[in-house]
Motif scaffolding. Sequence first.
Motif, mmCIF file in Angstrom:
data_model
loop_
_atom_site.group_PDB
_atom_site.id
_atom_site.type_symbol
_atom_site.label_atom_id
_atom_site.label_comp_id
_atom_site.label_asym_id
_atom_site.label_seq_id
_atom_site.Cartn_x
_atom_site.Cartn_y
_atom_site.Cartn_z
ATOM 1 N N UNK A 149 0.797 -1.212 0.000
ATOM 2 C CA UNK A 149 0.000 0.000 0.000
ATOM 3 C C UNK A 149 0.837 1.273 0.000
ATOM 4 N N UNK A 150 2.163 1.157 -0.051
ATOM 5 C CA UNK A 150 3.009 2.332 0.055
ATOM 6 C C UNK A 150 2.770 3.282 -1.120
ATOM 7 N N UNK A 168 -13.636 -10.867 -6.913
ATOM 8 C CA UNK A 168 -14.454 -11.961 -6.365
ATOM 9 C C UNK A 168 -13.931 -12.407 -5.003
ATOM 10 N N UNK A 169 -12.597 -12.571 -4.905
ATOM 11 C CA UNK A 169 -11.994 -12.957 -3.629
ATOM 12 C C UNK A 169 -12.256 -11.896 -2.569
ATOM 13 N N UNK A 170 -12.104 -10.633 -2.967
ATOM 14 C CA UNK A 170 -12.316 -9.532 -2.035
ATOM 15 C C UNK A 170 -13.745 -9.551 -1.491
ATOM 16 N N UNK A 200 -8.567 -4.371 5.782
ATOM 17 C CA UNK A 200 -7.979 -3.058 6.037
ATOM 18 C C UNK A 200 -8.318 -2.062 4.934
ATOM 19 N N UNK A 201 -8.345 -2.525 3.700
ATOM 20 C CA UNK A 201 -8.704 -1.633 2.598
ATOM 21 C C UNK A 201 -10.146 -1.168 2.724
ATOM 22 N N UNK A 202 -10.988 -2.031 3.293
ATOM 23 C CA UNK A 202 -12.375 -1.635 3.521
ATOM 24 C C UNK A 202 -12.481 -0.663 4.688
ATOM 25 N N UNK A 235 -2.066 -2.108 12.191
ATOM 26 C CA UNK A 235 -1.966 -2.673 10.851
ATOM 27 C C UNK A 235 -2.304 -1.652 9.763
ATOM 28 N N UNK A 236 -3.217 -0.749 10.048
ATOM 29 C CA UNK A 236 -3.509 0.295 9.072
ATOM 30 C C UNK A 236 -2.272 1.150 8.809
#
Length: 255
Positions: A149-150, A168-170, A200-202, A235-236
Motif C-alpha cells: 500500500x506504500x 471476487x476474492x475480495x 484493512x482496505x475496507x 496494521x492500518x
Amino acid sequence: MSLSEKFWNASIDELKQGYVYEERDRNGFYVCLVCGKAFEKGVIYKENDTYYEAEKFTTLHIDHVHGSMFNWLLGLDKKLTGLTDLQKGLLRAFRQSLSDGEAAKALEIGSTSTVRNHRFTLREKAKQAKLFLAVMELVEEKPEVSSPFVSVPRSASMVDERFAITEEENAEILKAYFKEGVDGPISEFPKKQKRKAAILRQLIKRFEIGREYTEKEVNAILSEVYPDYVTLRRYLIDYGLLEREDDGSVYCVKI
C-alpha cells in the motif's frame, strides 16, 4: 484442546495473567483467555462475603476455576508447548525454588549436574523463542518499501503480487468477516495476509481523505469494528493506509 484466536493474539504479559481487556459497545471487559468468560469493568462481583472489582475478580476466577496460569499453560499438549514431561517437571521444580539437588531427587533423574544441564538447555530454549518471536513480528510488519500500500491511493490495486486479490476474492472475504455488512463490525481479525489486506482496505474507507484525526477519534472509529482496535490501528499504519505524526498526535489517510 481448541484455543481461541483471542488466546493466540494475546501478548506474553496477557498470557501470563490469563486475561485480556477489551471494549464492547463502549463498555470494558476483562476476558478469561482459558474459557472466554467476561467480567465487566465497573461492576462489583461477590464471592462468599467479599466484594471484588472486575479485574481482581477475573484473577480469582482464573485461579479458582483453572488453577494458576503457570500450571494451566504447562498442562497444554506437547504439540503446543514443545515441552517434554521431564522438562515440565523441571520447570515446576524451578518455580518452587528447589535446588538442583532437590529437583534431581524429586524427579528421580540422577545427579545435580543432569539438572544443571537441563536448566541451561531450557534457558537457551527461552532465548531462541524470544528471538523467534522478534523475527516473526518483523515478518508480520514487513519493510515499508515492500508494503503493498506504500504511496498508493486506497482505490488502487495492490502492488505486491503476494497480496493480489481479485474482486471476487475480495467480496468473499468481506462477506465472511463483515457478517452484518461492510459498515458493521468484523467477526474476527484473520491471520492470513490476503484477508487482512481486504479488511484493512475496507476499513480505511471509514476515514475521510484530507482530514486530521486524533488518536482518540481513530480509536473510536475502529472500536466499532473490533474490540482490539489497537491492532487494527497498528496494521492500518503498517500497511501504509494510515499515517501519523511521530508523537501520535495526528492521524490521516495516506495518499
